[in-house]
Scaffold this active site. Structure first.
Site, PDB file in Angstrom:
ATOM      1  N   MET A  88      85.972  29.014   7.576  1.00 49.85           N
ATOM      2  CA  MET A  88      87.142  28.990   8.448  1.00 49.85           C
ATOM      3  C   MET A  88      87.887  30.323   8.507  1.00 49.85           C
ATOM      4  SD  MET A  88      86.772  26.003   9.549  1.00 49.85           S
ATOM      5  CE  MET A  88      88.262  25.592  10.442  1.00 49.85           C
ATOM      6  N   HIS A 107      79.757  24.805  15.679  1.00 47.15           N
ATOM      7  CA  HIS A 107      81.109  24.581  16.181  1.00 47.15           C
ATOM      8  C   HIS A 107      81.191  23.159  16.733  1.00 47.15           C
ATOM      9  CE1 HIS A 107      85.021  25.574  17.790  1.00 47.15           C
ATOM     10  NE2 HIS A 107      84.663  24.947  18.895  1.00 47.15           N
TER      11      HIS A 107
HETATM   12  C1  GRF Z   1      82.447  21.024  10.940  1.00 46.05           C
HETATM   13  O1  GRF Z   1      82.912  20.130  11.928  1.00 46.05           O
HETATM   14  C2  GRF Z   1      82.039  22.329  11.553  1.00 46.05           C
HETATM   15  O2  GRF Z   1      81.488  22.195  12.821  1.00 46.05           O
HETATM   16  C3  GRF Z   1      83.344  23.059  11.645  1.00 46.05           C
HETATM   17  O3  GRF Z   1      84.051  22.704  10.486  1.00 46.05           O
HETATM   18  C4  GRF Z   1      83.583  21.452  10.015  1.00 46.05           C
HETATM   19  C5  GRF Z   1      83.109  21.682   8.620  1.00 46.05           C
HETATM   20  O4  GRF Z   1      82.720  20.498   7.984  1.00 46.05           O
HETATM   21  N1  GRF Z   1      83.130  24.467  11.830  1.00 46.05           N
HETATM   22  P1  GRF Z   1      81.859  20.555   6.640  1.00 46.05           P
HETATM   23  O5  GRF Z   1      82.608  21.464   5.697  1.00 46.05           O
HETATM   24  O6  GRF Z   1      80.508  21.084   6.990  1.00 46.05           O
HETATM   25  O7  GRF Z   1      81.838  19.144   6.144  1.00 46.05           O
END
Ligand code: GRF
Length: 214
Positions: A88, A107
């Site tokens: 993030m 995404h």
């Molecule tokens: C997912 O929905 C991904 O697409 C987005 O953030 C979320 C991460 O979820 N970028 P995780 O950490 O893989 O469970």
């Protein structure tokens, strides 16, 4: 065994990372790296015997310094591919350039719709009938890089953000390992800024959520 190496970057839950680890990809996951020492996914990776590292962005005065430290950590493993899995942080152009053609992201929307955050809430607010997720190569345009594969899901009457997110996440867990596998098998590349993908990867069911899967 394989000689290919992956590094996975996470910030939180790590469910996409888990899907990648479960997929028996033809590669060794050399490390899972997070900007957040509290990321749940770090414990999951450790429990599977995978090396983890934390590069805490808060310890750096500016993005460039954080990205340089992150790149140093990644480069120790000489990965063939760096996989952003719920990572993030916005990355700087020099970082992205360093990994050009070997940096993938997932995404949770059908890009170019809904780049950025809160995609499920925004999809519901916009009243779209189809939502989904996108795997793309990373370029300096945030959530704007060349699209590799998408999966679509219906938005159903009475959907909440959580229900919609769960429906999309199930598709994320399906298409991300698939895309990474194509890359590792040499069927997927970035060429002159465009996705070059083997015809054998173009099955309709990899693109659209199969009917009957609510
Ligand atoms: C997912 O929905 C991904 O697409 C987005 O953030 C979320 C991460 O979820 N970028 P995780 O950490 O893989 O469970």
């Amino acid at each position: 065994m394989t000689d290919k190496t992956l590094v996975i970057l996470i910030s939180g839950r790590g469910s996409n990372m888990e899907a990648l680890l479960d997929a028996r990809l033809p590669a060794r996951v050399a490390a899972v790296v997070s900007n957040n020492s509290q990321a749940r996914g770090l414990g999951v990776a450790q429990a599977r015997g995978i090396a983890t590292a934390v590069v805490d962005h808060r310890a750096f005065p500016e993005r460039a310094a954080f990205d340089a430290a992150l790149a140093q950590e990644i480069d120790r493993h000489r990965p063939d591919l760096v996989v952003l899995a719920g990572f993030m942080r916005i990355l700087t152009a020099p970082f992205i350039e360093r990994y050009r053609g070997r940096l993938l992201n997932i995404h949770p929307s059908l890009l170019p719709a809904f780049p950025g955050l809160d995609t499920h809430r925004r999809a519901l607010a916009a009243g779209v009938q189809t939502h989904g997720c996108t795997v793309h190569f990373v370029t300096p345009a945030v959530d704007g890089g060349p699209i590799v594969v998408q999966a679509a899901v219906p938005v159903l009457p009475g959907d909440t953000e959580e229900r919609l997110a769960a429906r999309v996440l199930a598709e994320e867990h399906r298409i991300y390992p698939q895309a990474v596998r194509w890359f590792l098998e040499g069927k997927l590349k970035l060429e002159d800024g465009r996705v070059a993908i083997d015809e054998s990867c173009r099955h309709p069911e990899t693109v659209v959520s199969p009917p009957g899967r609510p």
